[in-house]
Enzyme design. Structure first.
Site, PDB file in Angstrom:
ATOM      1  N   ASN A   1       0.883  -1.082   0.022  1.00  0.00           N
ATOM      2  CA  ASN A   1       0.063  -0.028   0.107  1.00  0.00           C
ATOM      3  C   ASN A   1       0.708   1.367   0.084  1.00  0.00           C
ATOM      4  O   ASN A   1       0.454   2.621   0.193  1.00  0.00           O
ATOM      5  CB  ASN A   1      -0.970  -0.051   1.234  1.00  0.00           C
ATOM      6  CG  ASN A   1      -2.184  -0.987   1.043  1.00  0.00           C
ATOM      7  OD1 ASN A   1      -2.815  -0.844  -0.095  1.00  0.00           O
ATOM      8  ND2 ASN A   1      -2.572  -1.664   2.014  1.00  0.00           N
TER       9      ASN A   1
ATOM     10  N   ASP B   1      10.557  -7.286  -0.163  1.00  0.00           N
ATOM     11  CA  ASP B   1      10.798  -6.786   1.323  1.00  0.00           C
ATOM     12  C   ASP B   1      12.118  -6.305   1.174  1.00  0.00           C
ATOM     13  O   ASP B   1      13.057  -6.718   0.405  1.00  0.00           O
ATOM     14  CB  ASP B   1      10.677  -8.062   2.354  1.00  0.00           C
ATOM     15  CG  ASP B   1      10.685  -7.593   3.681  1.00  0.00           C
ATOM     16  OD1 ASP B   1       9.810  -6.683   3.997  1.00  0.00           O
ATOM     17  OD2 ASP B   1      11.175  -8.260   4.539  1.00  0.00           O
TER      18      ASP B   1
ATOM     19  N   ARG C   1      15.359  -1.353  -5.350  1.00  0.00           N
ATOM     20  CA  ARG C   1      14.209  -1.747  -5.754  1.00  0.00           C
ATOM     21  C   ARG C   1      14.128  -1.887  -7.285  1.00  0.00           C
ATOM     22  O   ARG C   1      13.495  -2.702  -8.018  1.00  0.00           O
ATOM     23  CB  ARG C   1      13.098  -1.207  -5.111  1.00  0.00           C
ATOM     24  CG  ARG C   1      11.638  -1.810  -5.317  1.00  0.00           C
ATOM     25  CD  ARG C   1      10.581  -1.305  -4.364  1.00  0.00           C
ATOM     26  NE  ARG C   1      10.772  -0.054  -3.895  1.00  0.00           N
ATOM     27  CZ  ARG C   1      11.489   0.267  -2.724  1.00  0.00           C
ATOM     28  NH1 ARG C   1      11.638  -0.530  -1.922  1.00  0.00           N
ATOM     29  NH2 ARG C   1      11.630   1.555  -2.479  1.00  0.00           N
TER      30      ARG C   1
ATOM     31  N   PHE D   1      11.467   8.074   0.503  1.00  0.00           N
ATOM     32  CA  PHE D   1      11.007   7.836   2.011  1.00  0.00           C
ATOM     33  C   PHE D   1      11.873   6.819   2.657  1.00  0.00           C
ATOM     34  O   PHE D   1      12.909   6.755   2.366  1.00  0.00           O
ATOM     35  CB  PHE D   1       9.504   7.000   1.894  1.00  0.00           C
ATOM     36  CG  PHE D   1       9.766   5.694   1.164  1.00  0.00           C
ATOM     37  CD1 PHE D   1      10.033   5.322  -0.188  1.00  0.00           C
ATOM     38  CD2 PHE D   1       9.780   4.543   2.066  1.00  0.00           C
ATOM     39  CE1 PHE D   1      10.287   4.016  -0.688  1.00  0.00           C
ATOM     40  CE2 PHE D   1      10.043   3.100   1.715  1.00  0.00           C
ATOM     41  CZ  PHE D   1      10.238   2.997   0.067  1.00  0.00           C
ATOM     42  N   GLY D   2      11.396   6.664   3.829  1.00  0.00           N
ATOM     43  CA  GLY D   2      12.039   6.136   4.847  1.00  0.00           C
ATOM     44  C   GLY D   2      13.871   6.255   5.059  1.00  0.00           C
ATOM     45  O   GLY D   2      13.631   7.527   5.550  1.00  0.00           O
ATOM     46  N   TYR D   3      14.669   5.666   4.852  1.00  0.00           N
ATOM     47  CA  TYR D   3      16.240   6.100   5.121  1.00  0.00           C
ATOM     48  C   TYR D   3      16.791   6.662   4.030  1.00  0.00           C
ATOM     49  O   TYR D   3      17.911   6.923   4.045  1.00  0.00           O
ATOM     50  CB  TYR D   3      16.923   4.783   5.354  1.00  0.00           C
ATOM     51  CG  TYR D   3      16.624   3.976   6.756  1.00  0.00           C
ATOM     52  CD1 TYR D   3      16.947   4.235   7.977  1.00  0.00           C
ATOM     53  CD2 TYR D   3      15.539   2.551   6.375  1.00  0.00           C
ATOM     54  CE1 TYR D   3      16.566   3.505   9.079  1.00  0.00           C
ATOM     55  CE2 TYR D   3      15.168   1.835   7.659  1.00  0.00           C
ATOM     56  CZ  TYR D   3      15.797   2.305   8.806  1.00  0.00           C
ATOM     57  OH  TYR D   3      15.209   1.483   9.766  1.00  0.00           O
ATOM     58  N   ASP D   4      15.815   7.103   3.208  1.00  0.00           N
ATOM     59  CA  ASP D   4      16.422   7.963   1.952  1.00  0.00           C
ATOM     60  C   ASP D   4      17.223   9.153   2.318  1.00  0.00           C
ATOM     61  O   ASP D   4      18.364   9.461   1.566  1.00  0.00           O
ATOM     62  CB  ASP D   4      15.517   8.331   0.916  1.00  0.00           C
ATOM     63  CG  ASP D   4      15.017   7.130  -0.102  1.00  0.00           C
ATOM     64  OD1 ASP D   4      15.735   5.951  -0.048  1.00  0.00           O
ATOM     65  OD2 ASP D   4      14.149   7.129  -0.736  1.00  0.00           O
TER      66      ASP D   4
ATOM     67  N   ALA E   1       2.778   4.058  -1.520  1.00  0.00           N
ATOM     68  CA  ALA E   1       2.498   4.825  -2.689  1.00  0.00           C
ATOM     69  C   ALA E   1       3.707   5.126  -3.371  1.00  0.00           C
ATOM     70  O   ALA E   1       3.932   4.855  -4.867  1.00  0.00           O
ATOM     71  CB  ALA E   1       1.876   6.041  -2.622  1.00  0.00           C
TER      72      ALA E   1
HETATM   73  P1  IMP Z   1       9.585  -2.721   3.224  1.00  0.00           P
HETATM   74  O1  IMP Z   1       9.274  -3.944   4.359  1.00  0.00           O
HETATM   75  O2  IMP Z   1      10.050  -3.537   2.177  1.00  0.00           O
HETATM   76  O3  IMP Z   1       8.460  -1.951   3.379  1.00  0.00           O
HETATM   77  O4  IMP Z   1      10.760  -2.203   3.811  1.00  0.00           O
HETATM   78  C1  IMP Z   1      11.147  -2.088   5.006  1.00  0.00           C
HETATM   79  C2  IMP Z   1      11.595  -0.759   5.634  1.00  0.00           C
HETATM   80  O5  IMP Z   1      12.806  -0.313   4.915  1.00  0.00           O
HETATM   81  C3  IMP Z   1      10.630   0.618   5.297  1.00  0.00           C
HETATM   82  O6  IMP Z   1       9.818   0.879   6.235  1.00  0.00           O
HETATM   83  C4  IMP Z   1      11.762   1.565   5.081  1.00  0.00           C
HETATM   84  O7  IMP Z   1      12.112   2.069   6.226  1.00  0.00           O
HETATM   85  C5  IMP Z   1      12.909   0.859   4.479  1.00  0.00           C
HETATM   86  N1  IMP Z   1      12.991   0.987   3.082  1.00  0.00           N
HETATM   87  C6  IMP Z   1      12.427   0.136   2.230  1.00  0.00           C
HETATM   88  N2  IMP Z   1      12.764   0.571   0.910  1.00  0.00           N
HETATM   89  C7  IMP Z   1      13.382   1.963   0.791  1.00  0.00           C
HETATM   90  C8  IMP Z   1      13.982   2.889   0.068  1.00  0.00           C
HETATM   91  O8  IMP Z   1      13.785   2.626  -1.287  1.00  0.00           O
HETATM   92  N3  IMP Z   1      14.541   3.760   0.593  1.00  0.00           N
HETATM   93  C9  IMP Z   1      14.544   4.007   1.893  1.00  0.00           C
HETATM   94  N4  IMP Z   1      14.106   3.305   2.739  1.00  0.00           N
HETATM   95  C10 IMP Z   1      13.725   2.127   2.370  1.00  0.00           C
END
Ligand code: IMP
Length: 194
Positions: free
Chosen positions: A10, A70, A179, A150-153, A12
Site C-alpha cells: 500500500n 521486502d 528496488r 521515503f524511509g532511510y532515503d 504509494a
Molecule cells: P519494506 O518492508 O519493504 O516496506 O521495507 C522496510 C523498511 O525499509 C521501510 O519501512 C523503510 O524504512 C525501508 N525502505 C524500504 N525501501 C526503501 C527505500 O527505497 N528507501 C529508503 N528506505 C527504504
C-alpha cells in the site's frame, strides 16, 4: 494488451517506483483494488521469507499473479542491522524519522559507514514462485539531507554519488536503487515468460 499483476503493497512510493520501471506493459493492481485492507503478515526472520509470505498471502486470497517485496538496510558496523527489522527499528510502527534518528545515534563516531539496501521480490506467476534480488551499495551520511523518497532515503548515499537518495529525482534513484534493480529483473523475467 497490458498484463495485470498485483503488487502487494500500500506504499504509494513503491507503486510509483515499480510502475516507472515496469512501464506501460503492465498494469499494477494495488491491494486496495483487490479489496485487501488488512495488514499482511510479515513474521519471517529473513527478507526472502517475508517477501514470499506476503506474495503467498495475496495469491491464496485472489488467485491472481502477484508479487511482493521486502527490503532491508544492512549496515556493516551494526552487523547487518536494521536488516529485516528496518521498518520497525525504533518503534513498532513505520516511523521513518524515529528510525533515522536511532540509526544516526547507533552510528555515532563510526568511521566505517558502509551500508547497502537489499530488496527481495517474490513473484507468483501461474501458481509458481520466483525470487529476484536487487542490491545497492553505499554509505550512511552523518546527517539527513533531502526531502524526496521515503524511509532511510535522507541518510543513504549510493556508491559513486555525493547526494542522498532523498536529494535525487525519482528517475535517478530508480536507476541505481535496490528496488529498481530487483524490479528490472522481474520485468525481464515477465517479458521472457510471455
Ligand atoms: P519494506 O518492508 O519493504 O516496506 O521495507 C522496510 C523498511 O525499509 C521501510 O519501512 C523503510 O524504512 C525501508 N525502505 C524500504 N525501501 C526503501 C527505500 O527505497 N528507501 C529508503 N528506505 C527504504
Amino acid at each position: 494488451m497490458k498484463r495485470r499483476i498485483v503488487f502487494a503493497t500500500n506504499n504509494a512510493h513503491k507503486i510509483a517506483e515499480a510502475s516507472a520501471v515496469l512501464g506501460d506493459r503492465f498494469e499494477l493492481v494495488t491491494l486496495r483494488e483487490c479489496g485487501i485492507t488488512e495488514d499482511i503478515p510479515e513474521t519471517e526472520p529473513t527478507l526472502e521469507g517475508n517477501a514470499s509470505q506476503k506474495a503467498h498471502y495475496i495469491y491464496e486470497r485472489t488467485g491472481l499473479d502477484c508479487f511482493a517485496d521486502d527490503t532491508g538496510l544492512e549496515v556493516a558496523v551494526l552487523g547487518g542491522a536494521p536488516g529485516v527489522r528496518s521498518a520497525r527499528y525504533a518503534t513498532d510502527g513505520h516511523d521513518f524519522d524515529a528510525n533515522n534518528r536511532l540509526l544516526l545515534h547507533n552510528m555515532e563516531g563510526a568511521t566505517d559507514r558502509s551500508a547497502r539496501f537489499r530488496t527481495v521480490i517474490s513473484l507468483i506467476l501461474g501458481g509458481r514462485e520466483h525470487l529476484f534480488e536487487g542490491v545497492v551499495e553505499g554509505r550512511i551520511a552523518e546527517s539527513a539531507a533531502g526531502v524526496g523518497g521515503f524511509g532511510y532515503d535522507p541518510l543513504f548515499i549510493p556508491e559513486g554519488s555525493d547526494c542522498s537518495f532523498a536529494e535525487m529525482p525519482a528517475e535517478e534513484k530508480n536507476a541505481v536503487s535496490h528496488r529498481g534493480r530487483a524490479v528490472r529483473k522481474l520485468a525481464a523475467f515477465l517479458d521472457a515468460a510471455e
